[in-house]
Design an enzyme around this catalytic site. Structure first.
Site, PDB file in Angstrom:
ATOM      1  N   LEU A 136     -38.882 -47.399 -19.708  1.00 22.57           N
ATOM      2  CA  LEU A 136     -39.746 -46.302 -19.247  1.00 22.57           C
ATOM      3  C   LEU A 136     -39.347 -45.785 -17.869  1.00 22.57           C
ATOM      4  O   LEU A 136     -39.832 -44.755 -17.415  1.00 22.57           O
ATOM      5  CB  LEU A 136     -41.219 -46.741 -19.221  1.00 22.57           C
ATOM      6  CG  LEU A 136     -41.826 -47.225 -20.536  1.00 22.57           C
ATOM      7  CD1 LEU A 136     -43.345 -47.270 -20.426  1.00 22.57           C
ATOM      8  CD2 LEU A 136     -41.424 -46.349 -21.723  1.00 22.57           C
ATOM      9  N   ASN A 194     -54.470 -39.911 -17.981  1.00 19.54           N
ATOM     10  CA  ASN A 194     -53.459 -39.288 -17.095  1.00 19.54           C
ATOM     11  C   ASN A 194     -53.622 -37.773 -17.004  1.00 19.54           C
ATOM     12  O   ASN A 194     -52.888 -37.136 -16.258  1.00 19.54           O
ATOM     13  CB  ASN A 194     -52.032 -39.647 -17.543  1.00 19.54           C
ATOM     14  CG  ASN A 194     -51.611 -38.850 -18.753  1.00 19.54           C
ATOM     15  OD1 ASN A 194     -52.409 -38.623 -19.665  1.00 19.54           O
ATOM     16  ND2 ASN A 194     -50.374 -38.405 -18.785  1.00 19.54           N
ATOM     17  N   GLY A 209     -36.875 -43.200 -19.272  1.00 25.50           N
ATOM     18  CA  GLY A 209     -38.264 -42.717 -19.312  1.00 25.50           C
ATOM     19  C   GLY A 209     -38.432 -41.218 -19.136  1.00 25.50           C
ATOM     20  O   GLY A 209     -39.571 -40.725 -19.107  1.00 25.50           O
ATOM     21  N   ASP A 213     -49.725 -39.816 -22.078  1.00 24.86           N
ATOM     22  CA  ASP A 213     -48.623 -40.779 -21.934  1.00 24.86           C
ATOM     23  C   ASP A 213     -48.273 -41.409 -23.284  1.00 24.86           C
ATOM     24  O   ASP A 213     -47.096 -41.622 -23.597  1.00 24.86           O
ATOM     25  CB  ASP A 213     -49.012 -41.926 -20.986  1.00 24.86           C
ATOM     26  CG  ASP A 213     -48.896 -41.547 -19.519  1.00 24.86           C
ATOM     27  OD1 ASP A 213     -48.159 -40.597 -19.201  1.00 24.86           O
ATOM     28  OD2 ASP A 213     -49.559 -42.210 -18.684  1.00 24.86           O
ATOM     29  N   LYS A 236     -55.280 -44.262 -12.784  1.00 25.00           N
ATOM     30  CA  LYS A 236     -55.456 -43.926 -14.204  1.00 25.00           C
ATOM     31  C   LYS A 236     -56.692 -44.571 -14.824  1.00 25.00           C
ATOM     32  O   LYS A 236     -57.267 -44.035 -15.769  1.00 25.00           O
ATOM     33  CB  LYS A 236     -54.209 -44.308 -15.010  1.00 25.00           C
ATOM     34  CG  LYS A 236     -53.025 -43.388 -14.748  1.00 25.00           C
ATOM     35  CD  LYS A 236     -51.853 -43.713 -15.647  1.00 25.00           C
ATOM     36  CE  LYS A 236     -50.641 -42.892 -15.270  1.00 25.00           C
ATOM     37  NZ  LYS A 236     -49.492 -43.086 -16.136  1.00 25.00           N
ATOM     38  N   GLY A 292     -43.778 -56.578 -20.836  1.00 29.59           N
ATOM     39  CA  GLY A 292     -44.739 -56.212 -19.791  1.00 29.59           C
ATOM     40  C   GLY A 292     -46.085 -55.823 -20.370  1.00 29.59           C
ATOM     41  O   GLY A 292     -46.155 -55.265 -21.484  1.00 29.59           O
TER      42      GLY A 292
HETATM   43  P1  NAP Z   1     -48.077 -51.848 -13.802  1.00 29.59           P
HETATM   44  O1  NAP Z   1     -49.410 -51.618 -14.402  1.00 29.59           O
HETATM   45  O2  NAP Z   1     -47.980 -52.272 -12.384  1.00 29.59           O
HETATM   46  O3  NAP Z   1     -47.337 -52.951 -14.730  1.00 29.59           O
HETATM   47  C1  NAP Z   1     -46.118 -53.539 -14.331  1.00 29.59           C
HETATM   48  C2  NAP Z   1     -45.748 -54.622 -15.331  1.00 29.59           C
HETATM   49  O4  NAP Z   1     -44.497 -55.182 -14.892  1.00 29.59           O
HETATM   50  C3  NAP Z   1     -46.741 -55.796 -15.412  1.00 29.59           C
HETATM   51  O5  NAP Z   1     -46.827 -56.253 -16.734  1.00 29.59           O
HETATM   52  C4  NAP Z   1     -46.058 -56.849 -14.538  1.00 29.59           C
HETATM   53  O6  NAP Z   1     -46.396 -58.179 -14.876  1.00 29.59           O
HETATM   54  C5  NAP Z   1     -44.597 -56.607 -14.915  1.00 29.59           C
HETATM   55  N1  NAP Z   1     -43.674 -57.220 -13.982  1.00 29.59           N
HETATM   56  C6  NAP Z   1     -43.486 -56.884 -12.677  1.00 29.59           C
HETATM   57  N2  NAP Z   1     -42.551 -57.725 -12.150  1.00 29.59           N
HETATM   58  C7  NAP Z   1     -42.163 -58.580 -13.143  1.00 29.59           C
HETATM   59  C8  NAP Z   1     -41.239 -59.645 -13.224  1.00 29.59           C
HETATM   60  N3  NAP Z   1     -40.512 -60.027 -12.164  1.00 29.59           N
HETATM   61  N4  NAP Z   1     -41.106 -60.300 -14.391  1.00 29.59           N
HETATM   62  C9  NAP Z   1     -41.825 -59.941 -15.470  1.00 29.59           C
HETATM   63  N5  NAP Z   1     -42.717 -58.940 -15.467  1.00 29.59           N
HETATM   64  C10 NAP Z   1     -42.887 -58.263 -14.307  1.00 29.59           C
HETATM   65  O7  NAP Z   1     -47.162 -50.532 -13.900  1.00 29.59           O
HETATM   66  P2  NAP Z   1     -47.175 -49.427 -15.050  1.00 29.59           P
HETATM   67  O8  NAP Z   1     -47.994 -48.271 -14.618  1.00 29.59           O
HETATM   68  O9  NAP Z   1     -47.453 -50.093 -16.348  1.00 29.59           O
HETATM   69  O10 NAP Z   1     -45.646 -48.930 -14.984  1.00 29.59           O
HETATM   70  C11 NAP Z   1     -44.629 -49.789 -15.462  1.00 29.59           C
HETATM   71  C12 NAP Z   1     -43.283 -49.053 -15.501  1.00 29.59           C
HETATM   72  O11 NAP Z   1     -43.359 -47.927 -16.370  1.00 29.59           O
HETATM   73  C13 NAP Z   1     -42.852 -48.507 -14.130  1.00 29.59           C
HETATM   74  O12 NAP Z   1     -41.471 -48.696 -14.021  1.00 29.59           O
HETATM   75  C14 NAP Z   1     -43.190 -47.030 -14.219  1.00 29.59           C
HETATM   76  O13 NAP Z   1     -42.346 -46.237 -13.422  1.00 29.59           O
HETATM   77  C15 NAP Z   1     -42.925 -46.752 -15.701  1.00 29.59           C
HETATM   78  N6  NAP Z   1     -43.697 -45.601 -16.199  1.00 29.59           N
HETATM   79  C16 NAP Z   1     -42.991 -44.526 -16.645  1.00 29.59           C
HETATM   80  C17 NAP Z   1     -43.669 -43.420 -17.130  1.00 29.59           C
HETATM   81  C18 NAP Z   1     -42.885 -42.245 -17.639  1.00 29.59           C
HETATM   82  O14 NAP Z   1     -43.455 -41.149 -17.806  1.00 29.59           O
HETATM   83  N7  NAP Z   1     -41.627 -42.412 -17.936  1.00 29.59           N
HETATM   84  C19 NAP Z   1     -45.072 -43.391 -17.155  1.00 29.59           C
HETATM   85  C20 NAP Z   1     -45.760 -44.528 -16.693  1.00 29.59           C
HETATM   86  C21 NAP Z   1     -45.053 -45.630 -16.217  1.00 29.59           C
HETATM   87  P3  NAP Z   1     -47.525 -58.997 -14.048  1.00 29.59           P
HETATM   88  O15 NAP Z   1     -48.828 -58.348 -14.421  1.00 29.59           O
HETATM   89  O16 NAP Z   1     -47.362 -60.378 -14.541  1.00 29.59           O
HETATM   90  O17 NAP Z   1     -47.218 -58.809 -12.593  1.00 29.59           O
END
Ligand code: NAP
Length: 286
Positions: free
Chosen positions: A227, A98, A250, A113, A77, A133
């Protein structure tokens, strides 16, 4: 680069989603349903892009009349932006794209998004929000909450060094006051009645993920919005629901970002509720 297009779809315009991994993407289900309904001569496919070099190759190959556009998911992205000829304001501010439309051999980038996130909240009265997050999805959430006029936002994350600049930019642009807390600090705080709590972390995607400690403080005055849509109901969603909170997963975000992208690709309005039901059905069958 590999994709699942079969010979029966060699006719017609190309449109699809790129990412890695991509085989579980539900986007073909929702887009092809309406392509068929509207009798459009196109087919929406999954394209697995395995590396930055593949991304380069893919993006250059789509600048043709054959292509309508493509959606972009993890991990491209941000990386895709450098290839775009034009970006809209949301991409410029969020720093993630996206949806890319191919128009007269030019690539135009959008972020659907952000608007997608707000779809299930649009008839609710929200005065304060907690966002868990600070990854890619969190940036779209913060942007949209501020754009909707919600001023009182608390961002909870493990490492604020990566979100400081972004939060400052959003606070300045929208005159918001996003406060920053660690999970430890947040656990010590009480949750204001009526709060919206949005989980943008990946915690809950795996069956072995333990819920965050604060989840037991959630009550019937709260909205817990996660989400995640796979699994359909995470452990945290179940606890929040048992405690009487309104719970949203989500799938509406996925459906609405898809409906907005479909409109950008084909200039047709499609029903987000139908897209949501297709996602729900597919999730419960697969
Ligand atoms: P990402 O950029 O990898 O971000 C993940 C986040 O989770 C980061 O802030 C990370 O923190 C945090 N995290 C992971 N493990 C953790 C823990 N044990 N404790 C606290 N924080 C933790 O991923 P993303 O693209 O933002 O996606 C995040 C979520 O949103 C996913 O579940 C994805 O499936 C969902 N999503 C849904 C849609 C939809 O259309 N519904 C669209 C996009 C995303 P650190 O940086 O500290 O590791």
């Amino acid at each position: 680069m590999s994709h699942s297009r079969d010979k029966s779809h060699d006719e017609g315009k190309k449109v699809g989603v790129i990412g890695m991994p991509i085989k579980h993407s539900k986007s073909p289900v929702i887009h092809n349903y309406f392509i068929k309904q509207l009798k459009l001569n196109a087919y929406y496919d999954r394209y697995e892009v395995k590396s930055d070099a593949h991304l380069d190759q893919f993006v250059k190959s789509v600048k043709s009349d054959e292509w309508v556009g493509f959606n972009v998911t993890i991990p491209y992205k941000q990386d895709v932006i450098k290839y775009l000829d034009e970006i809209d304001d949301s991409v410029a501010i969020i720093g993630a794209c996206n949806t890319v439309v191919v128009k007269e051999n030019r690539l135009i980038g959008y972020n659907t998004d952000a608007e997608g996130v707000y779809y299930p909240l649009k008839n609710k009265v929200i005065t304060n929000a907690v966002v868990l997050g600070n990854g890619g999805a969190s940036r779209a959430v913060l942007f949209q909450l501020c754009a909707e006029g919600i001023k009182n936002i608390c961002l909870v994350a493990r490492d604020h060094s990566k979100s400081n600049d972004y939060v400052k930019k959003i606070n300045d642009q929208y005159k918001c006051d996003i406060s920053l807390k660690t999970f430890e600090e947040f656990n010590q705080m009480s949750l204001s009645d009526g709060s919206l709590i949005i989980n943008t972390t990946s915690i809950g995607m795996s069956i072995s993920d333990e819920p965050f400690n604060f989840i037991n403080k959630i009550n019937q005055s709260h909205i817990f919005y996660d989400l995640i849509y796979n699994p359909w109901k995470t452990k945290m969603m179940s606890i929040a629901s048992q405690n009487g909170a309104q719970v949203i997963n989500g799938a509406y975000m996925l459906a609405h970002q898809g409906a907005l992208a479909f409109n950008l690709f084909f200039n047709h309005d499609v029903d987000t509720e139908v897209m949501y039901n297709l996602i729900k059905e597919d999730s419960h069958n697969g």
